[in-house]
Write an enzyme that holds these catalytic residues in place. Structure first.
Site, PDB file in Angstrom:
ATOM      1  N   CYS B 156       0.801  -1.224   0.000  1.00 49.78           N
ATOM      2  CA  CYS B 156       0.000   0.000   0.000  1.00 49.78           C
ATOM      3  C   CYS B 156       0.835   1.276   0.000  1.00 49.78           C
ATOM      4  O   CYS B 156       0.387   2.306  -0.479  1.00 49.78           O
ATOM      5  CB  CYS B 156      -1.019  -0.018   1.147  1.00 49.78           C
ATOM      6  N   ASP B 157       2.066   1.215   0.530  1.00 54.20           N
ATOM      7  CA  ASP B 157       2.921   2.403   0.533  1.00 54.20           C
ATOM      8  C   ASP B 157       3.080   2.968  -0.874  1.00 54.20           C
ATOM      9  O   ASP B 157       3.245   4.174  -1.068  1.00 54.20           O
ATOM     10  CB  ASP B 157       4.324   2.081   1.057  1.00 54.20           C
ATOM     11  N   ALA B 158       3.074   2.065  -1.836  1.00 50.92           N
ATOM     12  CA  ALA B 158       3.303   2.462  -3.230  1.00 50.92           C
ATOM     13  C   ALA B 158       2.321   3.534  -3.684  1.00 50.92           C
ATOM     14  O   ALA B 158       2.626   4.325  -4.576  1.00 50.92           O
ATOM     15  CB  ALA B 158       3.210   1.240  -4.133  1.00 50.92           C
TER      16      ALA B 158
END
Lengths: 372, 372, 372
Positions: B156-158
């Site tokens: 999800c950081d992406a």
């Protein structure tokens, strides 16, 4: 103040005052820990980058060796961040004179980072330098007209600059050839410069007595032994012994040399804790100097922490020295009282500083930390 | 003081004392403005450069995104100077893994500087990266044995790292193909990791429940939703929506997602204002953490400032959070209580810091500023 | 404390308190020396690097010229370290527009370091720039449609940027051809922009009166003479005259120009010591500005120290100016009240800063130091 007579109001005032003060205390009270002092020293130094020849030179080499040890001792990422930044900015290069021990000192830091983070450090420049330094032909190896320069490491500082790197490199490569080469050159320097009576190193051949009238000496008639010069040697010994395999056949030689020198250094400590730049002639420049004293404090504390020196015997020396070193740190973190770049005893001053002086301070702190 | 009756001497003394004090006050009284706090945070961070892989990596990408927003909000040149210096030192390069969203995050700053100063920024590396990232073949695009990694943005950081850059790039090129590509990959990640019941993102497939006994869960039986992970997403959403053309057909999807997550995040705020690292299990590490909380505060305040969130509803949440964030800033400007680099909830400490934590703080400040 | 009734205890407390205070005083009392103020200014500036086009540009050129003079005046290695770091980071390059005087200003620092440390500085980029700047064909040398730009140095700032470098370069090469070329171009600018009645320079042709209604003027009807613009000229004159061989045939021209301008500048000093950005219309922006005032203070103090200006006449002006300049330095070292990058009078503010403003402050300090 002698005239104060009534006091309710006053005690109220004092109360208010002390509330304010104590709140300020909380906010501004300095963190007196050794680690914090080391962080402040690093921060000041990072904000005052300096070099002699190039940012990869021995001055940074020695400084960042202190940063390595500070990181090892505290695990505070502020030290590792500084190391990685330096490495990146320097593109992991050594300095450029392959025949000069000074120019590989910086690789001590690269090898350390490489142990922590694979695939980050480019070790090619270190590989190339070490290969050339040890195994490429050069006039020094042939001998030259300058008598003292016919060996690779003809001045005692070199024993800090190259040998600890070679020990770490031998570990990395798991190849004792680097240890053996190191030992071979170390012995040459030892034979050339070690004074077996005084248990100290002459900085270079200029200072070695030959029995002639022209021998250099202090006003008091004694030999000239430079504090920092011997600091390089004994701090280097600590790094060498620490990195060397326990079973390495020549290890006893280094341990013995370390102990001999330690004893002499303890003996020459002035009352206020800090060594003078001329060890046997403290009166020449009668004030403490931080780079030599820092290296000595590191070495002695390391010796105690590693069972090579007797704790009871050396602790008073170390504590006195560390306390005095602390007093050379200014409020902004700067480490003063560092003798400038040189090759023999010279004076320092409250404000004189160099990156390697900060390095010596960090080295000292990193071992004093562990005594507690 | 109204009650002082005797004491001429004393009042004189007190007077002197208070003069001194008030003079000191004038000299040292801190500028308590939000902007000044942001400047101090920047100054400390600039003096403590840090990276993980390279100075062009996502850690600096996130930090300097905060600096961009700080400059936009304050027009204080201290922020722009830092951005330009970073760009120059990095030679306007991206990090080096073209298939990895992390490695383009730094271009958010380059694209911003490019809007302010034509002919200064070299956008070639950004062009090349984006072209390769979106349109070059790579195993991820073919699918791989690692189930969760068969899509481009599998964690999800992406969603913070790449999409906001692609939105800005679409604006620069005035070409919606980049928006469409962004949306295509965003939807894949959304389908993969968004929990439609909890309105939060799993960090990656490890944390997604499949109904098996082996599903990871907190001690309290709840799902593991990482604070910073969701911070990346919702802060990224604010950047995406802000940059996206108002008429873009998929905008409502992002607005809706933003509002859904905002509501959940508000709901999970602990009493002291700072989110714990495990959102649904605050007791796991029961202290506030700054990077996640900073991203949340930024997103919520941005939502209020841009009419996507109801002011009355969210202001108490934001104010409580900002006040608590401020208390994590040390006197020297340092932002503490930042969870280290990681990929799931872990504790932080008073002194733990990272550049992206400072970035989150700057993001938060840049929007809280505008609430006043 | 609630129970305190008599005062022995209190007076003891007060005593303790004052001991603490006085100890803190000792620790925190600022070093009020000029040198310390200069060091603080440098430290702040080094921590806030800034550039316009590139770190080799004129903004750093002017800043580091101040650092050169600070080092010459104090011999404090903090200044030399900063210079060497800058040179190393810039790879001893000039900026890139060979026809533009701004882009060689940085070489003043390189030439200085080269005098102190042989074999450290790479002078090739400087060689190439000077050769191209003076002797390569360019449209300016052919004349162009833009009337004011048919000469090399068509704006007065240029007289600080290039001529002092050319003088030092002539000394290095021991070749007066560079002096003669400098003089040739200097005279063109002098003819173009010097107002022989007002003894000040128009910034560029826009501000030169032609007798037409369209002539630019201040509200008070006077000509527009920019403070910093004239600061560039007279500070440049000090650097030129200082470097120029005593017997150079055109030296009297420069000395005379210097004295004429100095007299006018003294005359225009406002009561509080700091010049306004519009010299003949102080009411336009009625506050002191540091970059112009710093250059003026440097030039006047240099004139006194070198016997070109009468000490008794100029000392009050200088002292008033320096005192006022000091008051623009903030506690953290920052020099405020600097007009932003520009080309005509504009306002400044308490917090507006630029590296060249710090440079002007260092220049001023370096000569005021010597007056004592």
């Amino acid at each position: 103040m002698r005239m104060i007579k009534f006091c309710k109001v006053i005690s109220l005032l004092v109360l208010i005052q002390s509330c304010v003060s104590s709140k300020e205390m909380v906010k501004t009270s300095p963190d007196d820990s050794i680690e914090n002092s080391m962080v402040l020293a690093l921060e000041w130094q990072e904000q005052h980058p300096i070099y002699s020849l190039d940012p990869t030179d021995w001055t940074n080499g020695a400084y960042y060796t202190g940063v390595v040890k500070a990181h090892q001792a505290t695990n505070n990422q502020v030290f590792l961040a500084a190391l990685k930044n330096m490495g990146h900015k320097n593109e992991w290069k050594t300095c450029f004179r392959y025949y000069h021990a000074d120019d590989i000192a910086i690789s001590y830091s690269y090898l350390y980072i490489n142990k922590l983070r694979k695939h980050l450090v480019d070790l090619k420049p270190t590989d190339n330098f070490i290969s050339d330094h040890l195994y490429k032909d050069h006039e020094w190896k042939q001998g030259s007209d300058e008598g003292d320069k016919k060996i690779l490491w003809w001045w005692c500082d070199a024993l800090f600059m190259a040998p600890p790197v070679l020990v770490e490199y031998a570990n990395l490569k798991n190849d004792r050839i680097y240890l053996d080469s190191m030992h071979q050159y170390y012995m040459q320097t030892y034979q050339l410069l070690y004074d077996k009576k005084e248990h100290l190193f002459a900085r270079d051949l200029r200072f070695k007595w030959t029995g002639k009238d022209t021998d250099l000496k202090e006003k008091n008639g004694k030999k000239i032994f430079w504090s920092r010069g011997n600091g390089w040697v004994i701090a280097g010994l600590a790094l060498i012994i620490e990195g060397m395999p326990v079973g390495y056949e020549h290890r006893p030689f280094y341990v013995n040399l370390f102990q001999e020198m330690a004893s002499k250094i303890k003996e020459t400590q002035p009352k206020d804790g800090l060594w003078r730049t001329s060890l046997l002639s403290p009166e020449s420049f009668n004030h403490g100097e931080v780079s030599g004293s820092g290296f000595f404090t590191f070495a002695l504390a390391w010796g105690v922490n590693n069972g090579l020196l007797d704790k009871e015997t050396y602790l008073p020396t170390i504590n006195k020295a560390w306390k005095a070193l602390r007093s050379c740190q200014q409020e902004n973190g700067k480490i003063g009282w560092v003798q400038n770049i040189g090759a023999s005893p010279e004076p320092a001053s409250k404000d004189s500083w160099q990156n390697f002086g900060t390095g010596a301070y960090l080295l000292a702190g990193s071992e004093v930390l562990k005594l507690k």
